[in-house]
Design a protein around this motif. Structure first.
Motif, PDB file in Angstrom:
ATOM      1  N   LEU A 174       1.263  -1.614   0.041  1.00 47.02           N
ATOM      2  CA  LEU A 174      -0.274   0.432  -0.138  1.00 47.02           C
ATOM      3  C   LEU A 174       0.949   1.229  -0.295  1.00 47.02           C
ATOM      4  CD1 LEU A 174      -3.131  -1.435   2.510  1.00 47.02           C
ATOM      5  CD2 LEU A 174      -3.459  -1.242   0.418  1.00 47.02           C
ATOM      6  N   GLY A 175       2.019   1.461   1.292  1.00 50.46           N
ATOM      7  CA  GLY A 175       3.229   2.079   0.566  1.00 50.46           C
ATOM      8  C   GLY A 175       3.184   2.788  -0.263  1.00 50.46           C
ATOM      9  N   GLY A 176       4.420   1.888  -0.935  1.00 49.91           N
ATOM     10  CA  GLY A 176       4.812   1.940  -2.498  1.00 49.91           C
ATOM     11  C   GLY A 176       3.434   2.097  -3.810  1.00 49.91           C
ATOM     12  N   LEU A 177       2.471   2.162  -3.177  1.00 52.84           N
ATOM     13  CA  LEU A 177       1.433   2.418  -4.243  1.00 52.84           C
ATOM     14  C   LEU A 177       1.075   3.151  -4.169  1.00 52.84           C
ATOM     15  CD1 LEU A 177      -1.250  -0.343  -4.156  1.00 52.84           C
ATOM     16  CD2 LEU A 177       0.372  -0.061  -6.964  1.00 52.84           C
ATOM     17  N   LEU A 178       0.451   3.917  -2.482  1.00 53.04           N
ATOM     18  CA  LEU A 178       0.683   5.486  -2.637  1.00 53.04           C
ATOM     19  C   LEU A 178       1.583   6.273  -3.110  1.00 53.04           C
ATOM     20  CD1 LEU A 178      -0.986   5.484   0.632  1.00 53.04           C
ATOM     21  CD2 LEU A 178      -1.714   7.206  -1.614  1.00 53.04           C
ATOM     22  N   MET A 180       4.513   5.889  -6.189  1.00 50.75           N
ATOM     23  CA  MET A 180       4.421   5.808  -7.050  1.00 50.75           C
ATOM     24  C   MET A 180       3.073   6.568  -7.614  1.00 50.75           C
ATOM     25  SD  MET A 180       6.948   3.867  -8.050  1.00 50.75           S
ATOM     26  CE  MET A 180       7.823   4.014  -6.700  1.00 50.75           C
ATOM     27  N   LEU A 181       2.230   6.047  -7.408  1.00 49.87           N
ATOM     28  CA  LEU A 181       0.648   7.400  -7.711  1.00 49.87           C
ATOM     29  C   LEU A 181       1.465   8.757  -7.189  1.00 49.87           C
ATOM     30  CD1 LEU A 181      -2.607   5.503  -6.609  1.00 49.87           C
ATOM     31  CD2 LEU A 181      -1.843   5.495  -8.308  1.00 49.87           C
ATOM     32  N   ALA A 182       1.793   9.417  -6.476  1.00 49.47           N
ATOM     33  CA  ALA A 182       2.459  10.523  -5.852  1.00 49.47           C
ATOM     34  C   ALA A 182       3.304  10.620  -6.799  1.00 49.47           C
ATOM     35  CB  ALA A 182       2.261  10.935  -3.960  1.00 49.47           C
ATOM     36  N   LEU A 183       3.489  10.252  -6.957  1.00 47.73           N
ATOM     37  CA  LEU A 183       5.326  10.100  -7.802  1.00 47.73           C
ATOM     38  C   LEU A 183       5.343  10.976  -9.406  1.00 47.73           C
ATOM     39  CD1 LEU A 183       8.245   7.919  -6.507  1.00 47.73           C
ATOM     40  CD2 LEU A 183       7.997  10.588  -6.218  1.00 47.73           C
ATOM     41  N   LEU A 184       4.110   9.665  -9.935  1.00 45.11           N
ATOM     42  CA  LEU A 184       3.662   9.886 -11.483  1.00 45.11           C
ATOM     43  C   LEU A 184       2.862  10.866 -11.562  1.00 45.11           C
ATOM     44  CD1 LEU A 184       2.259   6.311 -12.102  1.00 45.11           C
ATOM     45  CD2 LEU A 184       4.444   6.913 -13.175  1.00 45.11           C
ATOM     46  N   ALA A 185       1.919  11.210 -10.565  1.00 42.41           N
ATOM     47  CA  ALA A 185       0.835  12.673 -10.471  1.00 42.41           C
ATOM     48  C   ALA A 185       2.211  13.963  -9.990  1.00 42.41           C
ATOM     49  CB  ALA A 185       0.693  13.126  -9.388  1.00 42.41           C
ATOM     50  N   GLN A 186       3.193  14.253  -9.718  1.00 41.58           N
ATOM     51  CA  GLN A 186       4.287  15.643  -9.425  1.00 41.58           C
ATOM     52  C   GLN A 186       4.671  15.651 -10.941  1.00 41.58           C
ATOM     53  OE1 GLN A 186       6.757  15.243  -6.409  1.00 41.58           O
ATOM     54  NE2 GLN A 186       5.448  13.621  -5.246  1.00 41.58           N
TER      55      GLN A 186
END
Length: 186
Positions: A174-178, A180-186
């Motif tokens: 779950l931490g990895g998914l969060l 990755m989503l944050a890094l992709l959104a930036q």
């Protein structure tokens, strides 16, 4: 001629789950035995306490102080995903209501008091993986600090008798998914 009758798939699943849970309990007990050594227990209890948030927030404050306004966006993303993570693992814990190993396994020695009642998933591990991935993406020179710290926090959950291996693995996922989503959104 009669052919042997196979068990239904639900029985296979239950048999496999029972074997896995027995194996997982054995792994949890083995990890928890390490807490019998005072120096080991002290290291993991310290990592766990810092993993409550203190350690991560100190790193974020240091990053903001060192990098100034440039750090505000990544620090903001990390704090935002921390809030989402808190809501996510809180909801999952209430939904699954899995008791902590110290409440179920006779041989578990509880070394620190849990922050809440349920075990699945590990919120400490979720935050450790989330923060460490985002921090190393933003400031790779901090990997020497944040990666070992994240690993200590994750391991501390089993050593201290607070979580099963699957709790830690689910928290890491779950931490990895969060992150990755944050890094992709930036």
């Amino acid at each position: 001629m009669n052919s042997p009758r196979l068990a239904p798939p639900t029985t296979w699943f239950r048999m496999g789950l029972h074997r896995y849970l027995g194996w997982e309990q054995a792994v949890t007990l083995a990890a928890n035995r390490l807490s019998g050594f005072r120096p080991v227990r002290a290291v993991f209890a310290t990592a766990s306490r810092l993993g409550d948030g203190i350690g991560w927030y100190a790193i974020l404050l240091g990053l903001a102080w060192h990098d100034g306004l440039v750090a505000f966006q990544p620090v903001g993303w990390m704090l935002g995903t921390a809030l989402v993570g808190l809501l996510l693992y809180g909801a999952i814990k209430k939904l699954t209501a899995r008791p902590r190993p110290c409440a179920v396994c006779d041989g578990i020695r509880l070394s620190v008091h849990p922050l809440d009642k349920y075990s699945f998933p590990s919120g400490h591990t979720l935050h450790a993986v989330n923060f460490s991935l985002q921090l190393t993406a933003y400031a790779p020179e901090l990997a020497w600090l944040v990666v070992p710290f994240a690993l200590l926090v994750a391991a501390s959950r089993m050593v201290l008798g607070l979580h099963y291996l699957s709790d830690v693995l689910a928290g890491a996922l779950l931490g990895g998914l969060l992150a990755m989503l944050a890094l992709l959104a930036q």
